[in-house]
Structures are given as C-alpha cells and as structure tokens.
Design a protein around this motif. Sequence first.
Motif, PDB file in Angstrom:
ATOM      1  N   ARG A 113       9.523   1.111  -1.856  1.00 34.17           N
ATOM      2  CA  ARG A 113       9.220   2.498  -1.489  1.00 34.17           C
ATOM      3  C   ARG A 113       9.791   2.768  -0.115  1.00 34.17           C
ATOM      4  NH1 ARG A 113       4.709   3.565   1.968  1.00 34.17           N
ATOM      5  NH2 ARG A 113       3.551   1.682   2.564  1.00 34.17           N
TER       6      ARG A 113
ATOM      7  N   LYS B  16      -0.539   0.958   5.587  1.00 29.72           N
ATOM      8  CA  LYS B  16       0.603   1.467   4.824  1.00 29.72           C
ATOM      9  C   LYS B  16       1.728   1.942   5.742  1.00 29.72           C
ATOM     10  CE  LYS B  16      -1.097   6.246   4.310  1.00 29.72           C
ATOM     11  NZ  LYS B  16      -1.392   7.326   3.340  1.00 29.72           N
ATOM     12  N   SER B  17       1.388   2.480   6.919  1.00 29.74           N
ATOM     13  CA  SER B  17       2.412   2.950   7.860  1.00 29.74           C
ATOM     14  C   SER B  17       3.106   1.789   8.549  1.00 29.74           C
ATOM     15  CB  SER B  17       1.780   3.877   8.907  1.00 29.74           C
ATOM     16  OG  SER B  17       1.199   5.010   8.296  1.00 29.74           O
TER      17      SER B  17
ATOM     18  N   THR C 188      -4.412   3.479   1.492  1.00 29.94           N
ATOM     19  CA  THR C 188      -4.023   3.326   2.900  1.00 29.94           C
ATOM     20  C   THR C 188      -3.947   1.875   3.338  1.00 29.94           C
ATOM     21  OG1 THR C 188      -6.324   3.493   3.607  1.00 29.94           O
ATOM     22  CG2 THR C 188      -5.059   5.534   3.524  1.00 29.94           C
TER      23      THR C 188
ATOM     24  N   ASP D  28       8.899   5.861   1.368  1.00 28.37           N
ATOM     25  CA  ASP D  28       8.112   7.006   1.793  1.00 28.37           C
ATOM     26  C   ASP D  28       6.636   6.680   1.565  1.00 28.37           C
ATOM     27  OD1 ASP D  28       7.499   9.484   2.748  1.00 28.37           O
ATOM     28  OD2 ASP D  28       8.628  10.612   1.246  1.00 28.37           O
ATOM     29  N   ASP D  29       5.781   7.607   1.956  1.00 33.02           N
ATOM     30  CA  ASP D  29       4.339   7.395   1.813  1.00 33.02           C
ATOM     31  C   ASP D  29       3.896   7.801   0.411  1.00 33.02           C
ATOM     32  OD1 ASP D  29       1.664   6.935   2.282  1.00 33.02           O
ATOM     33  OD2 ASP D  29       1.335   8.854   3.313  1.00 33.02           O
TER      34      ASP D  29
ATOM     35  N   LEU E  18       5.494   0.025   6.049  1.00 34.02           N
ATOM     36  CA  LEU E  18       6.685   0.816   5.740  1.00 34.02           C
ATOM     37  C   LEU E  18       7.672   0.783   6.905  1.00 34.02           C
ATOM     38  CD1 LEU E  18       8.194   2.648   3.806  1.00 34.02           C
ATOM     39  CD2 LEU E  18       6.950   4.600   4.757  1.00 34.02           C
TER      40      LEU E  18
ATOM     41  N   HIS F 222       0.843  -1.202   0.000  1.00 32.75           N
ATOM     42  CA  HIS F 222       0.000   0.000   0.000  1.00 32.75           C
ATOM     43  C   HIS F 222       0.881   1.256   0.000  1.00 32.75           C
ATOM     44  CE1 HIS F 222      -3.361  -2.743   0.543  1.00 32.75           C
ATOM     45  NE2 HIS F 222      -2.617  -3.339   1.459  1.00 32.75           N
ATOM     46  N   GLY F 223       0.307   2.417   0.305  1.00 28.44           N
ATOM     47  CA  GLY F 223       1.055   3.662   0.278  1.00 28.44           C
ATOM     48  C   GLY F 223       0.309   4.771  -0.429  1.00 28.44           C
ATOM     49  N   GLY F 224       0.562   6.005  -0.005  1.00 31.98           N
ATOM     50  CA  GLY F 224      -0.079   7.149  -0.617  1.00 31.98           C
ATOM     51  C   GLY F 224      -1.588   7.095  -0.474  1.00 31.98           C
TER      52      GLY F 224
END
Length: 410
Positions: free
Chosen positions: A233, A207-208, A195, A235-236, A211, A190-192
């Motif tokens: 990735r 996503k947090s 979520t 970053d978000d 990561l 996930h990411g950006g």
Amino acid sequence: MVTRGRIAAPKRLIARIGRGAVFGILSVALLGVGGLQAADKPLLAFAARIAGDDARTRIVIDFDEKPEFSVHYVAAPERVVVDLPATAFGFPDEDLAARGLFNDIRFGAMDETSARLVLTAKRPVQLSLAEVQEGENGEFRLVLDAEMATAEAFQKLVQGQEWEGSAAAADESLAAVDDDAFVVAIDAGHGGIDTGAIGTTTQTPEKSITLSFAKLLAEELGGEAGIDAVLTRDDDVFLSLSERVTLARQAKADLFISLHADTLSQKDIRGATVYTLSDRASDRMAENLAARENLSDQIAGIRLKDEPPEVADILLDLTRRETQAFSVTLAQNVLSSFEGQVGLINNAHRHAGFQVLRAPDIPSVLLELGFLSNADDEKLLLDEAWRKKVSRLLVDAVGRYKNMAVANGG
C-alpha cells in the motif's frame, strides 16, 4: 494498492496489473450500498455522540451532506458494520468512545472510495433504527439505535444477508514482468480503519509510521542495481492480511518484509525484533503480538470464510520448508546488519503464527522496528535520520541475501 519500482509511481504497477484489478483488490464487497458518493469530495463527519446502557445504545454522527450507508452483521465476535462513502472523520476519537452495548468502536477509511464504522458488541445486538435525519441547519444526522438481542435473532441477521464482508478476489493475471529483477515486497502494516498501535507520547498511529518507513525503504532498495521494490500500500487504506500476501505473489516477489511498531504493557522494553513464521510461538510475547496482528481483519469488520483444508501435497510441504529456511536466513541477515547499529531486544529473532507471513513460496519476515509504548523508541521511529539509517542497513541485508540466493541458484 501495490506500488512497484524505484519507488515506482503507482501508474507503473497499475499498467502491469490493470486498473480494474487494482481497485478490485482494494475494494470491499459492499453489496447493497448502491451508488456511493464520488471519492473526489469526501463527506465530512464533523460531530458524533454516543449514549446508552447494556440494553440500548444510540450513536449519532453529523455529516455535512446526506450519506448513503449500508448495515451488516458479523459474528465471532458480534459486530455491526456500517459502510459509508469516502468520509473525513473530523471529530475526536473520544467522542465515539465505546460504551453501553459496545466494547470497541472503530472508524476510518477502507480505500479511496469508502469508509467503515465497526461496532463490536459485548453481546448479540440488533439495530432497531438506522436512518439519516435532516437537521435544522442543513446538516444530516446518521442515527443508529442498537438494542440487545438473543443469540438466535443475531444469527438469523447474519445468515439472512447477502454479504461476505471480505475483500474482492484479486485478479491473478499479470502482464509480463522482468524476470531478471529481484523483487522485494514491502508491507506497511495496518492502514485505513486499522490504525494499529498509538504512540504513548505523540499519539502517532502505527499505520503512519510503517507507511513512511516503507516508502523510504522502497526508494532505497529501488536505487540498488538488480533490485526492484513494491509496496503493498502507498496510501492510508485498509488491506486484509490475505490481500497483502496475494499482492506480493502477484508482484512475483522474492522477499516479503512486513513492517510494524507495536506496543507492550512493559514500557521499558525497546528495540527491534525480527519474526519468522512458526505454528508454535517462541515465547509468550511473540504469541501475544501475533494474536494482536492477526486481529487486523476483525478490526475492519471483515467476515472471513472458513479456510479450505490443506491439500496433502508433499511438494507443497517441501516448498514451505525450503521457504521457511530462507526466511530464517533473511532474518539472520537483518539482525547481522543491525548488530551494534540499531537497538535490539533480547533474543531478537523470534517466531510465531503471523498470518501475513504464510505465503508458502515467498521468504517472509515481520520486522518490529521498535515499540511505540517506549518513549525513546517512539522518538527514534519519528526521526527521519534514524529511519534513513535503518533503511540503509536493511538494504545491505537484502543485498547479502540476494547474493546468497543467486549463488545457490535461487
């Protein structure tokens, strides 16, 4: 972006791939957007509201500065996609809770320079108004008026636009790499704008969690002799499923590990699960999880091109079979390390048609670290000591797999 090394700084991989290629991989084709505002000072969307019914729906978003935007339409299902410059969304999610013509509304970052609003409709729609209005106090209002449309009218909107909505093609050229390194690609799910799942107790987004764990695992793996770690990735940001696989292949990865922490309707189910690829799911739960994970691109408003038919190549088929066998071996190594140390669900090795595991030449697994729908799992997923323990167990599993692969001439 991919990050390579121990946990190698982003600059190192940018030097390998080339700065333009990295941003090309992360960029979405925003034809018609024009000069988006610089990402060093993102816009602030500080308020939002939605009202309407199944015939007409109005969405209003307040910004601190005038936003440039573009609108696109995506079919199957019908969606309205609004692309924006880098934007910080400072209002509660519930202020844009889906209603009226829309049954799902998502908003968030696509990369460092852009954000996106995706409106998934219950039926064909069109925007009768899409404009920025200046308010009395210097704020700017993005106003979107949607109304129901015929299927034919919506199809004309889709076909009449010059927009693919998919990620820009990745640059396959790479500088010379250390062929002696055993490379593990770690994919934070996930990411950006996507979520993922949301924690039942803390409301922490998946996503947090993925990561944070991916960065820790990359650091642990990078400290091992002969092993190099790359992150799809760091970053978000949003990455399409195909981008994640492409980035791993560009890094010449020997293994691909995709990290997730999903939710289930049965809140009593907890523990880790390792998935490998199969066209036929091992069970209904695996099938449902794969279906949800494969919706990632759709959530971000990606309009996918039809996949080309597979080439009837016996060598490719043999490669896939060998890769699949290695993927199963990797899964078994992970479960062997976890046994007695980390909670596992029943039948902890499962399989289904996860799109992110489809690289024909990289052994790949998807690891569900636990379930955010279970309060006990959620607590562990947020615990730094637990994450450190699990990452060390994964390092042991990868090390055993590496030794086996080397012994077999891999």
